[in-house]
Design a protein around this motif. Structure first.
Motif, PDB file in Angstrom:
ATOM      1  N   LYS A 220     -81.729 -53.914  24.310  1.00 36.31           N
ATOM      2  CA  LYS A 220     -80.914 -52.752  23.986  1.00 36.31           C
ATOM      3  C   LYS A 220     -81.756 -51.725  23.228  1.00 36.31           C
ATOM      4  O   LYS A 220     -82.802 -52.035  22.677  1.00 36.31           O
TER       5      LYS A 220
ATOM      6  N   GLN B 225     -75.836 -47.573  20.341  1.00 33.35           N
ATOM      7  CA  GLN B 225     -76.619 -48.605  21.006  1.00 33.35           C
ATOM      8  C   GLN B 225     -76.471 -48.412  22.507  1.00 33.35           C
ATOM      9  O   GLN B 225     -75.358 -48.366  23.031  1.00 33.35           O
TER      10      GLN B 225
ATOM     11  N   PRO C 186     -78.286 -49.019  26.715  1.00 28.65           N
ATOM     12  CA  PRO C 186     -79.075 -49.958  27.527  1.00 28.65           C
ATOM     13  C   PRO C 186     -80.574 -49.679  27.425  1.00 28.65           C
ATOM     14  O   PRO C 186     -81.001 -48.628  26.944  1.00 28.65           O
ATOM     15  N   SER C 187     -81.353 -50.622  27.906  1.00 26.26           N
ATOM     16  CA  SER C 187     -82.812 -50.504  27.877  1.00 26.26           C
ATOM     17  C   SER C 187     -83.282 -49.238  28.588  1.00 26.26           C
ATOM     18  O   SER C 187     -82.668 -48.782  29.567  1.00 26.26           O
TER      19      SER C 187
ATOM     20  N   LYS D 108     -84.265 -57.120  21.340  1.00 22.99           N
ATOM     21  CA  LYS D 108     -83.639 -58.091  22.223  1.00 22.99           C
ATOM     22  C   LYS D 108     -82.320 -58.579  21.648  1.00 22.99           C
ATOM     23  O   LYS D 108     -82.187 -58.809  20.460  1.00 22.99           O
ATOM     24  N   THR D 109     -81.338 -58.707  22.536  1.00 24.19           N
ATOM     25  CA  THR D 109     -80.037 -59.257  22.173  1.00 24.19           C
ATOM     26  C   THR D 109     -79.698 -60.368  23.165  1.00 24.19           C
ATOM     27  O   THR D 109     -80.439 -60.611  24.124  1.00 24.19           O
ATOM     28  N   GLU D 110     -78.573 -61.021  22.950  1.00 23.57           N
ATOM     29  CA  GLU D 110     -78.145 -62.073  23.860  1.00 23.57           C
ATOM     30  C   GLU D 110     -77.847 -61.523  25.251  1.00 23.57           C
ATOM     31  O   GLU D 110     -77.914 -62.247  26.247  1.00 23.57           O
ATOM     32  N   LYS D 111     -77.520 -60.228  25.322  1.00 22.96           N
ATOM     33  CA  LYS D 111     -77.195 -59.603  26.600  1.00 22.96           C
ATOM     34  C   LYS D 111     -78.369 -58.825  27.186  1.00 22.96           C
ATOM     35  O   LYS D 111     -78.205 -58.052  28.118  1.00 22.96           O
ATOM     36  N   GLY D 112     -79.545 -59.012  26.616  1.00 21.56           N
ATOM     37  CA  GLY D 112     -80.726 -58.328  27.130  1.00 21.56           C
ATOM     38  C   GLY D 112     -81.273 -57.324  26.131  1.00 21.56           C
ATOM     39  O   GLY D 112     -80.850 -57.261  24.972  1.00 21.56           O
TER      40      GLY D 112
END
Length: 386
Positions: free
Chosen positions: A341, A371, A373-374, A335-339
């Motif tokens: 990854k 890195q 996206p999910s 989890k990151t601040e932007k969702g």
């Protein structure tokens, strides 16, 4: 009385025999090819104008073969990722300086210019011949297609190649002696039973496997025993000039020289694997679902576990080779601040065999190279020499 003296021609070479054309005057062509191997590829367009022989010697496949003989090639990993419903490619390589091998920052991971392999079809299979990556088949509107695309890694040229005889989805492809073999998968049509052949009491199916000879430039059907053609192959590799294809319960082996098949049965063959295999020194390496790496020694017909310290649980593992070492790539979500990854991590492992025959692995370096996206994943890993 003076005698007549017959004057003989200075040379006995027939007028009809053309002079021998050499790549470089007064040098054997074998030596000239070695010199040509040192010419950087950005100079090829100009140097190829010297003559037709020079143009032929500088063709990507010929030049790659020459550089292989000189050990001048630099190996790169061409990695295909799936991001949502889109595919993208990345190139991963490193310095050839042995003193810098342990430096984790000494590598590059860059994208193709303008994403030249613009194949967004699922179910395609890939193979490498010389400096070219070949892409075979896949699906279009859920129908297997017979398209062939080639991407020349040395020139960034993308071309449409000769179409296969049958459309295929999720097939496997390998190259042996400049011949591409594509087999299995979901076919665009049923195999014609009228074309089957009976050899020594065994029915052979025509079309389950086909081959493309680079020198001839056409696709040809290869006869396959009916019991082999009924098997579903999931992955493959080449060891000592033979194609090893993995099915649900065993290995099937194809000898291109004799076009004969054999089956290797083993309890280990039924173990579940992740991704495609990689081959080093006659050993086929797989990543098991339990997280460890296991190798099958083809010559000794034994399975061995690679003793190396890796994370216990790896997701979406892809195995490849780079500069004589084993490369393991896997995804790890966080989890990151932007969702959420996905980190794509690469571990380079130096493999050695102990006196008792055990396989030992030394981790040379380990780091995140991308890195994404999910729910992204690495789906192919190909080694290309340039």
């Amino acid at each position: 009385m003076s005698k007549r003296v017959a004057i003989m021609p200075a040379a006995t070479t027939s007028v009809s025999d053309p002079p021998v054309q050499r790549l470089i005057a007064d040098l054997p062509d074998e030596m000239s090819r070695l010199i040509i191997g040192y010419i950087p590829k950005e100079e090829h367009d100009v140097v190829a104008l010297v003559s037709k022989k020079w143009n032929s010697a500088l063709s990507p496949l010929e030049w790659s073969s020459t550089r292989s003989e000189l050990c001048l090639e630099k190996e790169s990993l061409y990695i295909r990722f799936k991001v949502n419903s889109t595919y993208l490619w990345r190139i991963f390589n490193q310095s050839q300086n042995p003193q810098l091998r342990l430096n984790p920052d000494n590598f590059s991971c860059s994208s193709f210019p303008n994403d030249p392999i613009n194949l967004q079809t699922s179910g395609s299979t890939f193979a490498v011949l010389g400096t070219k990556i070949y892409a075979f088949g896949g699906t279009s509107n859920d129908i297997p297609i017979n398209n062939v695309w080639t991407y020349d890694c040395s020139t960034d040229a993308l071309e449409c190649g000769p179409e296969m005889l049958l459309g295929r989805e999720s097939a496997v492809a390998e190259v042996v002696n400049k011949v591409i073999y594509v087999m299995g998968g979901r076919l665009s049509e049923e195999l014609d039973e009228n074309l089957n052949q009976v050899v020594d009491g065994i029915t052979h199916v025509m079309g389950w496997m086909e081959k493309f000879d680079y020198d001839i430039g056409v696709w040809q059907k290869v006869s396959t025993p009916i019991n082999i053609s009924k098997m579903r192959v999931s992955t493959s590799c080449v060891v000592d000039g033979r194609i090893y294809a993995r099915t649900v319960n065993n290995w099937i082996v194809f000898n291109p020289t004799t076009e004969e098949w054999s089956v290797i049965e083993s309890k280990k063959s039924k173990l579940r694997w992740r991704g495609r295999p990689a081959v080093l020194a006659g050993v086929i390496y797989f990543q098991r679902f339990t997280g460890d790496i296991i190798g099958y020694d083809v010559g000794k017909n034994v399975w061995k576990e690679l003793k190396v310290r890796l994370p216990k649980f790896l997701d979406g593992v892809t195995v490849g080779t780079l500069d004589g070492n084993l490369c393991v790539l896997w995804e790890k979500q966080h989890k990151t601040e932007k969702g959420v990854k996905v980190d794509i991590k690469c571990v380079e492992i130096e493999v050695s065999e102990a006196g008792d025959g055990e396989l030992n692995g030394l981790v040379l370096r380990e780091r995140v190279i991308m890195q994404l996206p999910s729910k992204s994943s690495a789906v192919h890993c190909l080694s290309v020499y340039l």
